[in-house]
Motif scaffolding. Sequence first.
Motif, PDB file in Angstrom:
ATOM      1  N   LYS A   1       0.834  -1.201   0.000  1.00  0.00           N
ATOM      2  CA  LYS A   1       0.000   0.000   0.000  1.00  0.00           C
ATOM      3  C   LYS A   1       0.874   1.257   0.000  1.00  0.00           C
ATOM      4  O   LYS A   1       0.629   2.228  -0.714  1.00  0.00           O
ATOM      5  CB  LYS A   1      -0.895  -0.026   1.240  1.00  0.00           C
TER       6      LYS A   1
ATOM      7  N   GLN B   1       2.194   1.801  -3.309  1.00  0.00           N
ATOM      8  CA  GLN B   1       1.174   2.344  -4.217  1.00  0.00           C
ATOM      9  C   GLN B   1       1.019   3.847  -3.995  1.00  0.00           C
ATOM     10  O   GLN B   1       0.929   4.628  -4.934  1.00  0.00           O
ATOM     11  CB  GLN B   1      -0.167   1.648  -3.965  1.00  0.00           C
ATOM     12  N   ILE B   2       1.010   4.244  -2.713  1.00  0.00           N
ATOM     13  CA  ILE B   2       0.861   5.677  -2.419  1.00  0.00           C
ATOM     14  C   ILE B   2       2.052   6.455  -2.955  1.00  0.00           C
ATOM     15  O   ILE B   2       1.910   7.521  -3.570  1.00  0.00           O
ATOM     16  CB  ILE B   2       0.710   5.893  -0.895  1.00  0.00           C
TER      17      ILE B   2
ATOM     18  N   GLY C   1       1.788   6.627  -6.731  1.00  0.00           N
ATOM     19  CA  GLY C   1       0.738   7.569  -7.128  1.00  0.00           C
ATOM     20  C   GLY C   1       1.175   8.997  -6.916  1.00  0.00           C
ATOM     21  O   GLY C   1       0.961   9.875  -7.756  1.00  0.00           O
ATOM     22  N   SER C   2       1.807   9.226  -5.781  1.00  0.00           N
ATOM     23  CA  SER C   2       2.266  10.568  -5.466  1.00  0.00           C
ATOM     24  C   SER C   2       3.286  11.042  -6.495  1.00  0.00           C
ATOM     25  O   SER C   2       3.234  12.176  -6.980  1.00  0.00           O
ATOM     26  CB  SER C   2       2.883  10.528  -4.071  1.00  0.00           C
TER      27      SER C   2
ATOM     28  N   GLY D   1       1.607  11.703  -9.898  1.00  0.00           N
ATOM     29  CA  GLY D   1       0.814  12.936  -9.861  1.00  0.00           C
ATOM     30  C   GLY D   1       1.691  14.166  -9.886  1.00  0.00           C
ATOM     31  O   GLY D   1       1.423  15.129 -10.603  1.00  0.00           O
ATOM     32  N   THR D   2       2.751  14.153  -9.081  1.00  0.00           N
ATOM     33  CA  THR D   2       3.626  15.320  -9.028  1.00  0.00           C
ATOM     34  C   THR D   2       4.275  15.567 -10.380  1.00  0.00           C
ATOM     35  O   THR D   2       4.311  16.689 -10.880  1.00  0.00           O
ATOM     36  CB  THR D   2       4.722  15.102  -7.953  1.00  0.00           C
TER      37      THR D   2
ATOM     38  N   GLY E   1       1.736  16.845 -12.840  1.00  0.00           N
ATOM     39  CA  GLY E   1       1.405  18.246 -12.548  1.00  0.00           C
ATOM     40  C   GLY E   1       2.510  19.181 -13.004  1.00  0.00           C
ATOM     41  O   GLY E   1       2.264  20.209 -13.624  1.00  0.00           O
TER      42      GLY E   1
ATOM     43  N   VAL F   1       2.586  19.563 -16.786  1.00  0.00           N
ATOM     44  CA  VAL F   1       1.550  20.460 -17.296  1.00  0.00           C
ATOM     45  C   VAL F   1       1.913  21.915 -17.005  1.00  0.00           C
ATOM     46  O   VAL F   1       1.809  22.795 -17.850  1.00  0.00           O
ATOM     47  CB  VAL F   1       0.183  20.111 -16.679  1.00  0.00           C
ATOM     48  N   LEU F   2       2.397  22.176 -15.780  1.00  0.00           N
ATOM     49  CA  LEU F   2       2.761  23.546 -15.424  1.00  0.00           C
ATOM     50  C   LEU F   2       3.901  24.055 -16.284  1.00  0.00           C
ATOM     51  O   LEU F   2       3.909  25.182 -16.759  1.00  0.00           O
ATOM     52  CB  LEU F   2       3.177  23.614 -13.951  1.00  0.00           C
TER      53      LEU F   2
ATOM     54  N   GLY G   1       5.987  39.821  -8.066  1.00  0.00           N
ATOM     55  CA  GLY G   1       5.114  38.660  -8.179  1.00  0.00           C
ATOM     56  C   GLY G   1       4.433  38.538  -9.532  1.00  0.00           C
ATOM     57  O   GLY G   1       4.006  37.452  -9.922  1.00  0.00           O
ATOM     58  N   ALA G   2       4.324  39.658 -10.241  1.00  0.00           N
ATOM     59  CA  ALA G   2       3.670  39.626 -11.550  1.00  0.00           C
ATOM     60  C   ALA G   2       4.626  39.179 -12.649  1.00  0.00           C
ATOM     61  O   ALA G   2       4.200  38.930 -13.777  1.00  0.00           O
ATOM     62  CB  ALA G   2       3.108  41.007 -11.873  1.00  0.00           C
TER      63      ALA G   2
END
Lengths: 201, 137
Positions: free
Chosen positions: A4, A7-8, A11-12, A15-16, A19, A22-23, A64-65
Amino acid sequence: MTKKRNQIALGSAVGTVAGLVVLTAALPASAAERSDINDLVPAFATNQNAQDRSLESVSSEAFGALNADSVRWVGRKGTAEYWVARKGNSNVCLVMHIPGGMEVVAVTCAPAEDFYRKGLSLEAGGSPDEPDASAEAYLLPGDVDAGGIVSRPELRTAALAAAAGDRANLIVVEPGKSGLSQAEVAREDGSGFHFVPLAEA
Amino acid sequence: MNFDFAVKAELSRAHKPILFGLVVFLAVALVGVVAPAANASSYTYAQAELTPERQSRYSGLRSTISGAEAYTILGVGTTTVQTYYGYPGYSVVGFATSNNPSTVTFYHLRKSNLYGSCFWSYYGVGGYAKITCSVKN
């Protein structure tokens, strides 16, 4: 239990990575684009240091912009301090800070292809009627001969010119008193660059 | 043994990492989208408004202003944006002018009861262009 956990972890990780992929795709610039922009503004090719990031303490909102990692300090001249930066996909930006008074921080950004054709012009301040509280500057593409603009005899504020050395092709003049006029100057590839000061734009 | 149950349980186990991955992915993507948007606190008073040359657009009185931004869809001339106190002084608090096409923005100390305005200019030759202007709260 161990399965388990695996698996976590798997998956983590998936996903990271997904992500971040895509970013990264949503953020600017292919390597080729970056390279072109580095040619246009040499400061982008240098490593960022603490002075480059000093804009953050001057105006966290302005900082920040922009693309934070791209911000580079390019000089202090006359009434203002200057940075260059990138924003969004391929925008090149010129930033100025006029300390004191209203603590004005001004930013102008244009897509790289427009910057290549026309450069960036910026005049800003607390009031256009108070030259001591305002500043005027021009960021030109790196392949433009700025000397052709600032060395002309009719220019009355040549002392303020070419403020940024080899980090950026920056011309700083006294607002409204520069004597700058339109000029056709050479690019490194032999083509011409048409310079238009704000007073004549 | 209940075969269906066993298959469903196996499928469920197999999907767990994918589902967990999806959640992490959404969280990472959300941070990327929401974090920049959190900075955006502004009032747009002209949204691609067709505007004659040198004719200002006005924000009206705002309770607080800490800067302004403008952009003109035009390849020539300049765009100017400013903030100022109204009657009786009409004194300018901040301004910025840049060549088109570019987005010109400025920030200053946050002040109360200010106005914002913007205009585009090109040699005084006239004509119309679309201008977008906002003030930062």
